[in-house]
Design a protein around this motif. Sequence first.
Motif, PDB file in Angstrom:
ATOM      1  N   VAL A  97      -8.589  -0.543  -2.458  1.00 29.16           N
ATOM      2  CA  VAL A  97      -9.794  -0.424  -0.548  1.00 29.16           C
ATOM      3  C   VAL A  97     -11.358  -1.479  -1.351  1.00 29.16           C
ATOM      4  O   VAL A  97     -11.501  -1.629   0.241  1.00 29.16           O
ATOM      5  CB  VAL A  97     -10.330   1.406  -1.275  1.00 29.16           C
ATOM      6  CG1 VAL A  97     -11.320   1.918  -0.327  1.00 29.16           C
ATOM      7  CG2 VAL A  97      -8.697   2.053  -1.597  1.00 29.16           C
ATOM      8  N   MET A 113       0.840  -1.230  -0.126  1.00 23.95           N
ATOM      9  CA  MET A 113      -0.160  -0.332   0.028  1.00 23.95           C
ATOM     10  C   MET A 113       0.313   1.671   0.091  1.00 23.95           C
ATOM     11  O   MET A 113       0.859   2.235  -0.889  1.00 23.95           O
ATOM     12  CB  MET A 113      -0.495   0.070   1.418  1.00 23.95           C
ATOM     13  CG  MET A 113      -1.636  -1.566   1.267  1.00 23.95           C
ATOM     14  SD  MET A 113      -2.591  -0.994  -0.091  1.00 23.95           S
ATOM     15  CE  MET A 113      -2.634  -2.749  -1.083  1.00 23.95           C
ATOM     16  N   ILE A 168      -0.073   2.256   6.736  1.00 19.65           N
ATOM     17  CA  ILE A 168      -0.239   2.042   4.855  1.00 19.65           C
ATOM     18  C   ILE A 168       0.101   3.702   4.867  1.00 19.65           C
ATOM     19  O   ILE A 168       0.284   4.065   3.310  1.00 19.65           O
ATOM     20  CB  ILE A 168      -2.078   1.805   4.960  1.00 19.65           C
ATOM     21  CG1 ILE A 168      -1.504   0.445   4.976  1.00 19.65           C
ATOM     22  CG2 ILE A 168      -2.676   2.401   3.553  1.00 19.65           C
ATOM     23  CD1 ILE A 168      -3.030   0.148   4.786  1.00 19.65           C
ATOM     24  N   LEU A 214      -7.686   3.104   4.212  1.00 21.93           N
ATOM     25  CA  LEU A 214      -7.139   3.872   3.096  1.00 21.93           C
ATOM     26  C   LEU A 214      -8.165   4.369   2.088  1.00 21.93           C
ATOM     27  O   LEU A 214      -8.084   5.384   1.337  1.00 21.93           O
ATOM     28  CB  LEU A 214      -6.644   2.175   2.251  1.00 21.93           C
ATOM     29  CG  LEU A 214      -6.606   1.798   1.149  1.00 21.93           C
ATOM     30  CD1 LEU A 214      -4.725   2.425   0.707  1.00 21.93           C
ATOM     31  CD2 LEU A 214      -6.142   0.544   0.706  1.00 21.93           C
TER      32      LEU A 214
END
Length: 1524
Positions: A695, A668, A722, A788
């Motif tokens: 996602v 990520m 992330i 995210l």
Amino acid sequence: MNLGVFNRVNYNAKESESGGMYSEWASLTSLIQNGNEESQSVLGKFPMGSGKEVAMAVVKQLAANLGFAQAAEPSPLTTDREVQWCMEVICFGMSLPLNEHDTIRDCVHVYCEWLSALHPVPKVSVPRPVCEDPNLYARKMICHFHNLFVPRKGEVWSFPYLDLGADTINRQAVLCHRVLRTLQHLAQVSTSLTRETWEALLLFLLAINDTLLAPPTIKDDVGDQLCERVLSVLFEVWLLACARCFPSPPLWKTFRETCMNWRHRIALIEQWNRVNLALTARLLEFMYGPSFPELKIPEEDAQLIPVGMSNDCIAQSWFRFLHCLGNPANLCRPAVVSQTQKFLQFAITSENVIDPCQHPCLAALPLIFLKAIKGIAGQVDAFLGIPKASLIGLTSSRTTSVSAASSGNPSSALNSGPSSASSLSSMVSLGGDSRPPLAPARPKCNSILHMFGEWLFEAAHIGSEVVYYGKGPVQRNEASVNKRPSSLQLDSRKASLSLSQPGSLTDEADIPPALTIDKYEAGRAEALGALCCIFCAKKTGEEILPVYLARFYLALQQGLHINENRECSETLASILLNSADLFRLDLDGVQVLLPHFIDALEIVLPEKELKLKSPSVLKTELRRASIHLLLSMLVLPLHFQNLTIKEFGGGSSERGPLTFAQLKPRLMNLLINALQVESDPQNAQMLLGGLLLSVQDSAIAEEVEPVTQPDTCLGSDSTSNILSSASDTISSLSLPSDYRSVSLGGMDDVSPETQDQSDGTASAGAFGNMMFIDFPMIGLNKNSAHALFVRATYLVCHRLISSWKTDLNVSLAALELLAGLARIHIRETARRLTDALECKRAVKWLCDYIVYQCSRPPPAHSKDLHSTIVAAFQCAAVWLVAHPYLLEDKECLTTVLEVVELGISGSKSQRKPGEPIRMKDEKELKPASMRVRDAAEALLTIILEQVGYFPSPCGAESLWSLLDEVALLRHCNSWPGGDHLSREMAVDRFRYFVVENSTVLALLEEPLGNDQDPQPTVTVLIRGPFGRHAWTMQLRHLPRHKSGTKYHAPNPGRPVPMADVGVSHDVKHRYFPENVDRIPQCKVDRSIPSMESLLMDPNVAAEHAHLSQLVEQQTALETAAGQQRCKETDGPFPECTPPPACHEFQTARLFLSHFGFLSLDAASGNVGSRLTALNTSLDGFCHDLEVLDNMSSRTCDTVHVFYVRAGQKTAEEILSNVQSESTVSPHFLEFLQSLGWSVNVFQHPGWTGHISTSWKVTQPTSEQARAPSNHGGSAYNGDSQVLYWADASSEIAFVVPTQCSEHDVSPQFDSSSESTNVSGQGWFERSISESTGNVGRSTEKTRTLSLDLDKPSALSSAGTNGSGRRHAGAVRHSPPPHSNTKVLVFWTESFEDQLQFPLADLLRATTTGLEGGSGRVPDERDCFLICLHALASGLLRVKLQGPAGGRTSLATPLVDGMVVSRRALGSMVRQTALNMCRRRRLDNDSYQPPHLRRRIKVQELVQKYRCQLSYPELLTYLFSDPPT
């Protein structure tokens, strides 16, 4: 042909480099090196002076007869003895010192002429004995020619005769060229050469090559000048011999051994490549047929192959030439290359006795090694069917020079010529994969590896830390290295130099600086690239030997090693460029390389200024290949989760056991950081697709099951976060603790103009740091889908307005990603209070983006700019429908409505703070373009009608009321019943009016059967641009809850008279109380004049008197009439009774009046033109009304889904697969269910995939209603069911065609009328109202509506300006009523089948009725293909194909080559199909949005059916009784 057949011979008994298939044959090398007695003359026994005089005299006389100075004469030599004596003299003349040039020249001329005896027609001057036995004499002459090329006695060995000067050398070279030319011509034209003569010729060529080329290279000597020529003659004549008299094994062995002595000559490698590629081109022709991609080589190289050479001869020659250099990997070992007699002789005779490998000419070895490996890689490409862009640099030295390699910095020379695998001719495909497709008929990977693998593996391990061995003694020698791979042993000793360069160089200090192992990196990179190409060419289901896989993984592990300065080395770049498919091919065990590839990607992707060692590598291409690798890894952590990745290579990891799930944060980080610095539009779109996939996959995985994340806590290592950076240099910026840092000191309030001045790539300055500015991390799982989601929304919004706003395709991709994010459902427990704030910020940024784009100067306004604005409006609509709570926020609502106003009118009422507000009726309407206005209107309608109400309780299938005139009339009290009720009958009961030239009102002036109240009731069917709605309205004086009792009481009768009269009081009646008189009067009391004051006026007094007289007369008349009636009737005076309650109302007039459509000022001439009555009695009215009802207010698209079993090539086979559950994969059925929901086409009011069954509800027959059981998807063929999905602005049907699913191509409703001429004009970009009511409008200023833009006055005043607005009079072609984009989804069992779909046949089963009356099947090149290939791991590989040349064809989120999980597949395919169709509509100049088509249809109704009524006539029409 299996390439392994040759290898069983080649590896039979290879115990040394000179072994192999020739090991049992004698070599002739000593013969050519020690000389032949035949080349010695008897005159050599005498003193030089005597022999020279004899030679000069005899040769001069012989040369005089040849015809150079005078006409040729027959030779005086008539016997064998005479000829042989002269030949002894000529033989001696050839060996004279070079300063006797004339004599040597005459000797050469004599022999060259005499050799014509072997020609079909000998020359006159050839002696008769030579003509009688030409082969015998030719062999002697060829043998004597050797003296021309050897050094003279008493002269220094170095053949250039340095004391003689360049002129002498050049003249010597001319004579050598004459001999070579003569012999080459002889071999070509002679038909009488015997085997002995052929062998003598070949041995002579080998001998002179060895003489000239075996010594170390010295610049500009004869060897250097003749090098390329003698080698080309040798190889070309050898090829001729192969065709006419195949050389014997001893000759081939000698050829191989002598070639190894010349390996320090770059020309040898070039000739080797030249012949190999020419033979390979012919080999491919007969091995794989004419359909196999041609290996394109220069025409002169193609002519090397003799005419008439048999296929078997070509194959045998190809294999032998391929192996004539031994192992090319030895070219990087100076100690091996220099272990020859001549090098040793040089070392001994030089002043300073040094190791032979120290000779400066060996500095060219890195370039030689590179060219040899490139030649092999070129052949690998040829067998894979990859056409090479260019072979220059492999077969000649025109573009390279040895001096470049010996300068100490060989990079410029090492990269001469393109990389065989990375510099390929480009081919358009969706997803930016510029690599050409591999040949379907290519050989198996094992076959190519049997042939070239050993060399490539060894070259790939040059300088690596791990060394592999074959069976036998564990020592690095030639025998063990050349063994066929059978086992794998690893040795991690740090002994790269001593093991890679056996021989005398065992210490690094002994190696010349130009020959250190790192100088060979370019060749090693080429070998690794070729290996990657081979393994990435694996077909579906193909097996590769485990030993090859193991050696390949080991080579990659070593090649991916990252140096300390984090520079992208040539090997690293070559691996990344050529291994894009590595993780999507089902290679056994390839996941062990995952951590190593991620390490490599962390070098390339997050760096804005990437340090590349090789200047020939394009940074954009390298990043693209890296992104392809990244896209194939994104779903692996959630797919394999806690599965451990095995370590290999003998080293133990310091990290401990590594699981797939632990790699997710790193992946990520890579994705987000790569997107942050990406500047290439195509690469950015690919990353955006990967971001949405990540996602989506995380959100669905969390919803289905709790995902086990690696243990992370606050303050843990940044690699598990992330939201942190993967780059050590900037990771300190990753997590600001202050939540207010999201705005970066108020950056949220920065104007678009300021934002535009920031760094264009958003990697510097404010926007550059945005990627590290986030939201409170306290309590937020850093690896969750929500984290995210927030991160992606934030980053993409910022980059959209800072960097991407000027690029159409990237803007569209970013908006598609934002729309996809808006639809993602993240489970409640994962979200925090920040969710509403993040969504609000996203909508605000979208609005700012629209404001910025609209405010750009007129020269910047173009079709592309307006397409981005339209897409942004559509994206904002998705956000608001998905998050309706946003409009509960006053600030958000204001922002959105201001942008809608900007889109419709071209400016805001509140332009800047502090400026006065401009009212809407004061503004001139100048939208950026009509398309922008349409998009803004659509958003406004969605806000007013759908936000918070979509989907309705009835589902998303329809936004309209399903009631029409027929249905309403059936529910009326006045309908007598019965089944037969035609639309014409129903329409006659309604009154039709058009309001604002855009809305049709159908008024039914009677109550429905479910309401018995005698209230004024009107039922209205409203048909507008955005749909059809039914309303029933009542005029009530009391609310419903109070009007339950009847207030129309029955007549109570006369009251009973009372006998008691009572007391009569004389009271003076007053209108006001007495105390009123006591209040003093003021002016207001006198504002109403008294009657007396009015009578003061004589005129008024006369009128008053006249009125009084009339009243008195009327009173007298009524009194007389009453008395007369009393006389005539005996009974009492009739009772007065109340009139009955009224049950008939002119409700249409009441409705129109109450809603302001009828003007009270009409009598003064100000006739309202907003209302037009329609004449329903005219022919065609019902049909046109039906056509209007069959125009959806949403876009409608169709996707056809096919299942292709392995090897199927016909449409019949493919269409029949879905008939049974047993012939499809269960995952395919799961995929179908994830695309949408199943609907019955007869009961479904929305789009069904075919126009004949769409937008209406019918009753199916029993046969049609019966759904097949145990089907493989055939139930959704459109006959009775389809899969359907819709949102507030679009609907899409997924159809699985079967053999019987073809509909009649002609649509049931003729849509041609939609584009017929209005008022005799061509179709304009926007329809123009021709309302005659405009003429009578007063000059009074009225409110300007957005619809007034459709009127000529507004358009003509705007004219045409730089913003792209068109003048209304510009005639355009008739537009298609719908966008008929063909999107086909193929589920393939074999990936290779996607090259041979029978598209033309399959398209016949995909008709939707929107093709037009002709029913023309669309061109297969105009279709979008989404191919899904199921991998063994359960993941799916995506392949996208689409029309070439389209500017907006690269729709996301799916990207060509992406690997997708099953859980996210349906959503990703659906969004990609929708976005493909949306982009096609944006790119289509003539496309009309649905609401505009409906509005134009309404205007057409007005033109055709309007009632030409004056205002009094209109009122009379309204006061008349309704039709019955």
